[in-house]
Design a protein around this motif. Structure first.
Motif, PDB file in Angstrom:
ATOM      1  N   SER A  75     -66.401   9.769  15.201  1.00  0.00           N
ATOM      2  CA  SER A  75     -67.111   9.596  16.465  1.00  0.00           C
ATOM      3  C   SER A  75     -67.158   8.129  16.862  1.00  0.00           C
ATOM      4  CB  SER A  75     -68.529  10.159  16.360  1.00  0.00           C
ATOM      5  OG  SER A  75     -68.501  11.554  16.125  1.00  0.00           O
ATOM      6  N   HIS A  76     -67.399   7.250  15.892  1.00  0.00           N
ATOM      7  CA  HIS A  76     -67.481   5.817  16.194  1.00  0.00           C
ATOM      8  C   HIS A  76     -66.096   5.206  16.404  1.00  0.00           C
ATOM      9  CE1 HIS A  76     -71.837   5.073  15.539  1.00  0.00           C
ATOM     10  NE2 HIS A  76     -71.744   6.144  14.758  1.00  0.00           N
ATOM     11  N   LEU A 125     -69.268   8.634  21.936  1.00  0.00           N
ATOM     12  CA  LEU A 125     -70.501   7.850  22.011  1.00  0.00           C
ATOM     13  C   LEU A 125     -70.393   6.791  23.102  1.00  0.00           C
ATOM     14  CD1 LEU A 125     -70.944   7.233  18.177  1.00  0.00           C
ATOM     15  CD2 LEU A 125     -71.947   9.071  19.539  1.00  0.00           C
ATOM     16  N   PRO A 126     -71.523   6.413  23.716  1.00  0.00           N
ATOM     17  CA  PRO A 126     -71.495   5.291  24.663  1.00  0.00           C
ATOM     18  C   PRO A 126     -71.233   3.981  23.912  1.00  0.00           C
ATOM     19  CG  PRO A 126     -73.744   6.058  24.315  1.00  0.00           C
ATOM     20  CD  PRO A 126     -72.848   7.051  23.634  1.00  0.00           C
ATOM     21  N   TYR A 127     -70.713   2.994  24.634  1.00  0.00           N
ATOM     22  CA  TYR A 127     -70.328   1.729  24.009  1.00  0.00           C
ATOM     23  C   TYR A 127     -71.489   1.097  23.237  1.00  0.00           C
ATOM     24  CZ  TYR A 127     -69.151  -3.215  23.560  1.00  0.00           C
ATOM     25  OH  TYR A 127     -68.953  -4.481  23.071  1.00  0.00           O
ATOM     26  N   ALA A 128     -72.687   1.177  23.781  1.00  0.00           N
ATOM     27  CA  ALA A 128     -73.837   0.521  23.151  1.00  0.00           C
ATOM     28  C   ALA A 128     -74.174   1.110  21.788  1.00  0.00           C
ATOM     29  CB  ALA A 128     -75.054   0.598  24.070  1.00  0.00           C
ATOM     30  N   GLU A 129     -73.691   2.333  21.497  1.00  0.00           N
ATOM     31  CA  GLU A 129     -74.019   2.981  20.220  1.00  0.00           C
ATOM     32  C   GLU A 129     -72.880   2.889  19.208  1.00  0.00           C
ATOM     33  OE1 GLU A 129     -75.339   6.980  20.785  1.00  0.00           O
ATOM     34  OE2 GLU A 129     -76.729   6.456  22.420  1.00  0.00           O
ATOM     35  N   VAL A 130     -71.733   2.338  19.599  1.00  0.00           N
ATOM     36  CA  VAL A 130     -70.595   2.263  18.683  1.00  0.00           C
ATOM     37  C   VAL A 130     -70.881   1.257  17.584  1.00  0.00           C
ATOM     38  CG1 VAL A 130     -68.152   1.698  18.466  1.00  0.00           C
ATOM     39  CG2 VAL A 130     -68.971   2.937  20.473  1.00  0.00           C
ATOM     40  N   ALA A 187     -72.368   3.121  10.191  1.00  0.00           N
ATOM     41  CA  ALA A 187     -72.109   4.249  11.092  1.00  0.00           C
ATOM     42  C   ALA A 187     -72.249   5.569  10.359  1.00  0.00           C
ATOM     43  CB  ALA A 187     -70.700   4.118  11.682  1.00  0.00           C
ATOM     44  N   VAL A 188     -71.791   5.626   9.112  1.00  0.00           N
ATOM     45  CA  VAL A 188     -71.910   6.838   8.301  1.00  0.00           C
ATOM     46  C   VAL A 188     -73.282   6.920   7.652  1.00  0.00           C
ATOM     47  CG1 VAL A 188     -70.976   8.064   6.302  1.00  0.00           C
ATOM     48  CG2 VAL A 188     -69.430   6.917   7.891  1.00  0.00           C
ATOM     49  N   ASN A 189     -73.792   5.801   7.156  1.00  0.00           N
ATOM     50  CA  ASN A 189     -75.078   5.812   6.461  1.00  0.00           C
ATOM     51  C   ASN A 189     -76.223   6.199   7.386  1.00  0.00           C
ATOM     52  OD1 ASN A 189     -74.012   5.125   3.968  1.00  0.00           O
ATOM     53  ND2 ASN A 189     -74.160   2.927   4.359  1.00  0.00           N
TER      54      ASN A 189
END
Length: 423
Positions: free
Chosen positions: A359-360, A398-403, A409-411
C-alpha cells in the motif's frame, strides 16, 4: 581609423573576462578611462569602479594578493596613485624597476574575474523565497525525508515545488539541520561483493530473452518476477512482481526460495481474478534463472499459458539488467524491509504485512509516471481487473501525506492488529 564601439544595450550587464582583458591592455598603454569605456560601450564610471575594486598588492611580499589600501593611504605612498588609473599599471618607473615606493598595486584581469565570480556565487546562496515560503518548503522536504521518500518523489507529488537539484543542494548545505545522511541512496551504497555465478536454470529455447524481445511492443506490458531475501540466516523471502508500464510492485511472502512457492502464488492470484482476467493481467512474465523459478511448466500453467503459446520467459544467465525495472524498484522495497545491519527479518512477515508494505510502496508518486503513483496508474490501465487484483491482496491507495517508506509502515499496521513489531 575610427574605433568600433560595442552596442550599449545588452541583456547581460556584467563585465566578462574579455572586457577585463581590454581594460588591462588599456591601463598598460596609459589610455584614459573614457577611451577604454568608449571602446567597450560602457560608461567611464564602470571602468573606474572596476579598476578601483580589483586592485591587488604585489609588493611587499607579505601582503601580496591583498586588496589595495584606501586611496588616501596610496596617495601618501605615491602621489601618482591619487589620480587615474590609481594603480601601477602603465607606470614608466615600474617598467624600469626604478620605483622604490611601497605598496605596489596592480589591476589583474584574471584575479578580477575570480573575485567577481565569487561575489556572484555568494549573492546567489540562500533561499530565493520569503521566510514563510522557505519554512514551508523545508518542512515539506524534512517530512518527506523522514518518511523515506526520495527528492524525485517529493517533487513529483507537488508537495515540494522547488526542483530536485535544489532539494539535494539544500540538504548538502545543511539548511535546517538537513544533511546528505538523510538521503538514503546518496550514502547507502557499498562496494558489491563478487559471488560465485549461479547455475543456469534449464528452460526451453522458446522462453529465452531473445524470444521475449522478438515480441516487440508486447514486451512493454510484461511483469518482471524476482525474489527479495531477508537478513543473513533467513529462509523466508518475498516473491516480487513488477508491472512494467505502471511500476506496480507486488510483494508476496514465501517460506523459502524453493521451487513451488512462485507457482503457488501465481495460481492463487489467477484463481482470485478468474481465468479470463488472469490471462489479461498476466499476459507476459519475465523472470531470472533462480532455482525457485526452475519449474517452467508449473509456472507457465499458473499464468494460464495454453498449448502452442509462450507467455513465460527467462533472462540470460548473469543478466539481471534484462529485468532492470524490477531490480531498481527493489530499492523502494528495501526502504520498508531493509537488509543487513539494522534490517528486519522476513521470517515473521505475513500476508497482512506485505499488504501494508504494498500500500505504501504503490502509493508513492513516481516522476516516470508524471507524478502519478503506481496504484493509480495500474487502475487506469487495467480498470476492473486491477481493482480485483489489488482488493484480493488488500492493497490500498493512500494519500501522499500518509505514505511512509520505512519499516514503520508495516509496524504501524502490526500495532493496530495488536501484534509485535518486526524484529
Amino acid at each position: 581609423m575610427a574605433r568600433q564601439k560595442r552596442p550599449p544595450d545588452r541583456a547581460y550587464a556584467r563585465l566578462d573576462r574579455s572586457e577585463r582583458n581590454r581594460i588591462h591592455r588599456g591601463l598598460e598603454r596609459g589610455e584614459s578611462a573614457r577611451s577604454i569605456a568608449a571602446d567597450l560601450g560602457r560608461s567611464p564610471s564602470t571602468v573606474c569602479s572596476e579598476v578601483q575594486r580589483h586592485r591587488y598588492v604585489t609588493s611587499p611580499r607579505e601582503h601580496r594578493g591583498q586588496p589595495a589600501p584606501s586611496d588616501e593611504a596610496l596617495a601618501q605612498s605615491c602621489p601618482g596613485l591619487a589620480k587615474w588609473p590609481r594603480c601601477c599599471n602603465g607606470c614608466a618607473k615600474r617598467r624600469g624597476y626604478g620605483c622604490s615606493r611601497r605598496p605596489r598595486v596592480y589591476y589583474d584581469p584574471r584575479a578580477a574575474q575570480l573575485q567577481a565570480d565569487a561575489e556572484l556565487s555568494l549573492s546567489r546562496r540562500g533561499i530565493d523565497a520569503d521566510e514563510e515560503e522557505a519554512a514551508r518548503q523545508i518542512a515539506a522536504i524534512r517530512d518527506g525525508l523522514a518518511r523515506g521518500l526520495s527528492p524525485e518523489q517529493m517533487v513529483a507529488s507537488g508537495a515540494v515545488t522547488v526542483s530536485v537539484s535544489t532539494v539535494y543542494r539544500w540538504a548538502e548545505r545543511g539548511y535546517a539541520g538537513m544533511s546528505n545522511m538523510d538521503l538514503r541512496r546518496k550514502v547507502g551504497y557499498r562496494k558489491r561483493r563478487r559471488s560465485a555465478p549461479e547455475r543456469a536454470t534449464s528452460h526451453s529455447p522458446r522462453r529465452s530473452h531473445a524470444a521475449f524481445l522478438a515480441l516487440g511492443d508486447e514486451c512493454a506490458g510484461a511483469w518482471e518476477m524476482d525474489t527479495v531475501e531477508g537478513r543473513r540466516g533467513d529462509r523466508a523471502c518475498l516473491l516480487t512482481l513488477l508491472h512494467r508500464p505502471s511500476r506496480l510492485q507486488l510483494l508476496l511472502p514465501m517460506p523459502s526460495k524453493e521451487a513451488g512457492g512462485p507457482e503457488a502464488w501465481l495460481r492463487r492470484l489467477s484463481s482470485a481474478l478468474g481465468p479470463g482476467a488472469a490471462r489479461r493481467v498476466f499476459a507476459l512474465v519475465l523472470t531470472d534463472n533462480g532455482a525457485e523459478f526452475s519449474d517452467e511448466r508449473a509456472l507457465a500453467a499458473a499464468i494460464g499459458e495454453r498449448p502452442g503459446e509462450t507467455r513465460l520467459f527467462y533472462c540470460d544467465p548473469g543478466r539481471a539488467d534484462q529485468k532492470g525495472g524490477c531490480e531498481k524498484n527493489h530499492v523502494e522495497v528495501r526502504k520498508v524491509f531493509p537488509k543487513g545491519r539494522g534490517g528486519v527479518s522476513l521470517e515473521g512477515v505475513g500476508e497482512a504485512d506485505c499488504a501494508a508494505a504494498m500500500s505504501h510502496v504503490n502509493s508513492s508518486p513516481r516522476p516516470s509516471l508524471g507524478g502519478l503513483c503506481p496504484a493509480a496508474a495500474f487502475r487506469a490501465m487495467l480498470g476492473a481487473d486491477a481493482d480485483a487484483l489489488l482488493d484480493a491482496l488488500g492493497v490500498e491507495q493512500l494519500p501522499y501525506a500518509e505514505v511512509l517508506m520505512s519499516p514503520e509502515a508495516v509496524n504501524r499496521a502490526r500495532r493496530e492488529r495488536g501484534e509485535a513489531p518486526l524484529a
